[in-house]
Design a protein around this motif. Sequence first.
Motif, PDB file in Angstrom:
ATOM      1  N   UNK A   1      13.946  13.218   5.121  1.00  0.00           N
ATOM      2  CA  UNK A   1      13.329  12.119   5.995  1.00  0.00           C
ATOM      3  C   UNK A   1      11.780  12.450   6.112  1.00  0.00           C
ATOM      4  N   UNK A   2      10.938  11.560   5.929  1.00  0.00           N
ATOM      5  CA  UNK A   2       9.437  11.843   6.017  1.00  0.00           C
ATOM      6  C   UNK A   2       8.735  10.812   6.879  1.00  0.00           C
ATOM      7  N   UNK A   3       8.027  11.282   7.691  1.00  0.00           N
ATOM      8  CA  UNK A   3       7.455  10.575   8.597  1.00  0.00           C
ATOM      9  C   UNK A   3       5.921  10.085   8.418  1.00  0.00           C
ATOM     10  N   UNK A   4       5.579   8.783   8.164  1.00  0.00           N
ATOM     11  CA  UNK A   4       4.430   8.312   7.978  1.00  0.00           C
ATOM     12  C   UNK A   4       3.452   8.750   9.281  1.00  0.00           C
ATOM     13  N   UNK A   5       2.023   9.092   8.907  1.00  0.00           N
ATOM     14  CA  UNK A   5       1.619   9.169   7.561  1.00  0.00           C
ATOM     15  C   UNK A   5       1.989  10.532   6.647  1.00  0.00           C
ATOM     16  N   UNK A   6       2.114  10.504   5.564  1.00  0.00           N
ATOM     17  CA  UNK A   6       2.255  11.689   4.706  1.00  0.00           C
ATOM     18  C   UNK A   6       1.506  11.753   3.596  1.00  0.00           C
ATOM     19  N   UNK A   7       1.450  12.984   2.830  1.00  0.00           N
ATOM     20  CA  UNK A   7       0.314  13.266   1.766  1.00  0.00           C
ATOM     21  C   UNK A   7       1.397  12.893   0.402  1.00  0.00           C
ATOM     22  N   UNK A   8       0.197  12.724  -0.463  1.00  0.00           N
ATOM     23  CA  UNK A   8       0.807  12.583  -1.861  1.00  0.00           C
ATOM     24  C   UNK A   8       1.488  13.993  -2.273  1.00  0.00           C
ATOM     25  N   UNK A   9       1.036  15.008  -1.740  1.00  0.00           N
ATOM     26  CA  UNK A   9       1.626  16.436  -2.133  1.00  0.00           C
ATOM     27  C   UNK A   9       2.929  16.410  -1.417  1.00  0.00           C
ATOM     28  N   UNK A  10       3.448  16.035  -0.326  1.00  0.00           N
ATOM     29  CA  UNK A  10       4.615  15.898   0.335  1.00  0.00           C
ATOM     30  C   UNK A  10       5.489  15.025  -0.305  1.00  0.00           C
ATOM     31  N   UNK A  11       4.961  13.912  -1.149  1.00  0.00           N
ATOM     32  CA  UNK A  11       5.590  12.998  -1.683  1.00  0.00           C
ATOM     33  C   UNK A  11       6.164  13.771  -2.993  1.00  0.00           C
ATOM     34  N   UNK A  12       5.295  14.333  -3.739  1.00  0.00           N
ATOM     35  CA  UNK A  12       5.682  14.898  -5.104  1.00  0.00           C
ATOM     36  C   UNK A  12       6.580  16.206  -4.502  1.00  0.00           C
TER      37      UNK A  12
ATOM     38  N   UNK B   1       0.852  -1.273   0.065  1.00  0.00           N
ATOM     39  CA  UNK B   1       0.039   0.114  -0.081  1.00  0.00           C
ATOM     40  C   UNK B   1       0.878   1.066  -0.020  1.00  0.00           C
ATOM     41  N   UNK B   2       1.926   1.260   0.790  1.00  0.00           N
ATOM     42  CA  UNK B   2       2.911   2.346   0.817  1.00  0.00           C
ATOM     43  C   UNK B   2       3.560   2.645  -0.437  1.00  0.00           C
ATOM     44  N   UNK B   3       4.198   1.687  -1.175  1.00  0.00           N
ATOM     45  CA  UNK B   3       4.766   1.633  -2.326  1.00  0.00           C
ATOM     46  C   UNK B   3       3.792   2.076  -3.430  1.00  0.00           C
ATOM     47  N   UNK B   4       2.693   1.482  -3.401  1.00  0.00           N
ATOM     48  CA  UNK B   4       1.465   2.153  -4.444  1.00  0.00           C
ATOM     49  C   UNK B   4       1.289   3.653  -4.186  1.00  0.00           C
ATOM     50  N   UNK B   5       1.234   3.889  -3.213  1.00  0.00           N
ATOM     51  CA  UNK B   5       0.723   5.412  -2.848  1.00  0.00           C
ATOM     52  C   UNK B   5       1.808   6.238  -3.059  1.00  0.00           C
ATOM     53  N   UNK B   6       3.015   5.867  -2.800  1.00  0.00           N
ATOM     54  CA  UNK B   6       4.304   6.867  -3.322  1.00  0.00           C
ATOM     55  C   UNK B   6       4.298   6.782  -4.703  1.00  0.00           C
ATOM     56  N   UNK B   7       4.408   5.588  -5.459  1.00  0.00           N
ATOM     57  CA  UNK B   7       4.759   5.416  -6.583  1.00  0.00           C
ATOM     58  C   UNK B   7       3.419   6.141  -7.672  1.00  0.00           C
ATOM     59  N   UNK B   8       2.278   5.673  -7.224  1.00  0.00           N
ATOM     60  CA  UNK B   8       0.979   6.369  -7.689  1.00  0.00           C
ATOM     61  C   UNK B   8       0.970   8.099  -7.873  1.00  0.00           C
ATOM     62  N   UNK B   9       1.263   8.519  -6.489  1.00  0.00           N
ATOM     63  CA  UNK B   9       1.711   9.780  -6.285  1.00  0.00           C
ATOM     64  C   UNK B   9       2.425  10.446  -7.315  1.00  0.00           C
ATOM     65  N   UNK B  10       3.543  10.027  -7.595  1.00  0.00           N
ATOM     66  CA  UNK B  10       4.609  10.467  -8.683  1.00  0.00           C
ATOM     67  C   UNK B  10       4.341  10.317 -10.002  1.00  0.00           C
ATOM     68  N   UNK B  11       3.550   9.119 -10.074  1.00  0.00           N
ATOM     69  CA  UNK B  11       3.164   8.972 -11.618  1.00  0.00           C
ATOM     70  C   UNK B  11       2.292   9.420 -11.955  1.00  0.00           C
ATOM     71  N   UNK B  12       1.042   9.833 -11.052  1.00  0.00           N
ATOM     72  CA  UNK B  12       0.058  10.877 -11.190  1.00  0.00           C
ATOM     73  C   UNK B  12       0.371  12.203 -11.533  1.00  0.00           C
ATOM     74  N   UNK B  13       1.016  12.877 -10.759  1.00  0.00           N
ATOM     75  CA  UNK B  13       1.501  14.189 -10.802  1.00  0.00           C
ATOM     76  C   UNK B  13       2.477  14.678 -11.728  1.00  0.00           C
ATOM     77  N   UNK B  14       3.543  13.590 -11.890  1.00  0.00           N
ATOM     78  CA  UNK B  14       4.746  13.913 -12.760  1.00  0.00           C
ATOM     79  C   UNK B  14       4.815  13.060 -14.047  1.00  0.00           C
ATOM     80  N   UNK B  15       3.810  11.973 -13.922  1.00  0.00           N
ATOM     81  CA  UNK B  15       4.009  11.187 -15.384  1.00  0.00           C
ATOM     82  C   UNK B  15       5.518  10.457 -15.295  1.00  0.00           C
ATOM     83  N   UNK B  16       6.277  10.060 -14.295  1.00  0.00           N
ATOM     84  CA  UNK B  16       7.356   9.430 -14.215  1.00  0.00           C
ATOM     85  C   UNK B  16       7.159   8.097 -14.100  1.00  0.00           C
ATOM     86  N   UNK B  17       8.191   7.273 -14.491  1.00  0.00           N
ATOM     87  CA  UNK B  17       8.269   5.665 -14.217  1.00  0.00           C
ATOM     88  C   UNK B  17       9.000   5.631 -13.049  1.00  0.00           C
ATOM     89  N   UNK B  18       8.220   4.770 -12.255  1.00  0.00           N
ATOM     90  CA  UNK B  18       8.696   4.418 -10.937  1.00  0.00           C
ATOM     91  C   UNK B  18       8.952   2.973 -10.686  1.00  0.00           C
TER      92      UNK B  18
END
Length: 115
Positions: free
Chosen positions: A95-106, A5-22
Amino acid sequence: DDSAATRDFIGGSLEDALGIEVDYAASGLEALKRLPAGHYDLIFTDINMPNINGLELIRFIRQNPALAKVPIVVISTEAAAADRDRAMQLGGTDYLVKPFTAEQVVATFKKYVAA
């Protein structure tokens, strides 16, 4: 991260916002096997993972000349200053402390990787 779930959240956040390959790894050992085969602009790693934890992974990455300058963002439920300090001493970049937001990841990605 060992949590799908965390992998998908981080990867999905980056793929959706930036269109990058994760690329994803479920453990430190899996990450170590994958890293030499690819090009990575930034690495997110959890501290608590099976086989090789995130702190050990940072140590291995920083000893590899080809990866030594790749930014490493440590993610963890551990919010104590001692945990953050240890990760940074080993070569973590942020260093990011869980829980974090998609905006923080991006925002964290953009902070270290030029668009």
